[in-house]
Design a protein around this motif. Sequence first.
Motif, short mmCIF file in Angstrom:
data_model
loop_
_atom_site.label_atom_id
_atom_site.label_comp_id
_atom_site.label_asym_id
_atom_site.label_seq_id
_atom_site.Cartn_x
_atom_site.Cartn_y
_atom_site.Cartn_z
N GLU A 42 0.84 -1.20 0.00
CA GLU A 42 0.00 0.00 0.00
C GLU A 42 0.88 1.26 0.00
OE1 GLU A 42 -3.63 2.23 0.08
OE2 GLU A 42 -3.01 0.27 -0.65
N ARG A 45 2.08 1.78 -3.51
CA ARG A 45 1.01 2.32 -4.36
C ARG A 45 0.83 3.82 -4.14
NH1 ARG A 45 -3.76 4.06 -4.14
NH2 ARG A 45 -4.08 3.65 -1.94
N ILE A 46 0.83 4.22 -2.88
CA ILE A 46 0.65 5.64 -2.55
C ILE A 46 1.83 6.47 -3.04
CG2 ILE A 46 0.55 7.27 -0.61
CD1 ILE A 46 -1.13 5.10 0.87
N ASP A 48 3.85 5.79 -5.52
CA ASP A 48 3.75 5.86 -6.98
C ASP A 48 2.70 6.87 -7.42
OD1 ASP A 48 5.70 3.92 -7.25
OD2 ASP A 48 4.29 2.29 -7.70
N GLU A 49 1.53 6.82 -6.79
CA GLU A 49 0.43 7.74 -7.13
C GLU A 49 0.83 9.19 -6.90
OE1 GLU A 49 -3.23 7.08 -5.07
OE2 GLU A 49 -3.66 5.24 -6.18
N LYS A 50 1.44 9.46 -5.74
CA LYS A 50 1.83 10.83 -5.40
C LYS A 50 2.88 11.36 -6.36
CE LYS A 50 0.51 11.00 -0.55
NZ LYS A 50 -0.42 12.11 -0.66
N GLU A 52 3.41 10.36 -9.52
CA GLU A 52 2.78 10.58 -10.82
C GLU A 52 1.94 11.85 -10.83
OE1 GLU A 52 3.27 9.05 -13.79
OE2 GLU A 52 4.86 8.04 -12.69
N LYS A 53 1.19 12.07 -9.75
CA LYS A 53 0.37 13.27 -9.66
C LYS A 53 1.26 14.51 -9.62
CE LYS A 53 -3.27 15.47 -7.01
NZ LYS A 53 -4.15 15.42 -5.84
#
Length: 71
Positions: A42, A45-46, A48-50, A52-53
Amino acid sequence: GDALYMFSDGYVDQFGGPEDEKIFAQPFRNILQSICALEMQEQKRILDEKLEKWKGNQSQTDDVLVVGIRI
């Protein structure tokens, strides 16, 4: 239950965000502190998301390496 993190400068040196600036070390540490109790998958995932954003349409500036170890 402690977690140790090692990381390259790639995450903190990534340009992006609303003012096209670097993430910098302290905000990155704040992210790690906010997710450290979560399962490692998790956390990945977070992170990676942060990233990319944050990058938005910017290309990746450098290599990005984050290693987390739960003791």
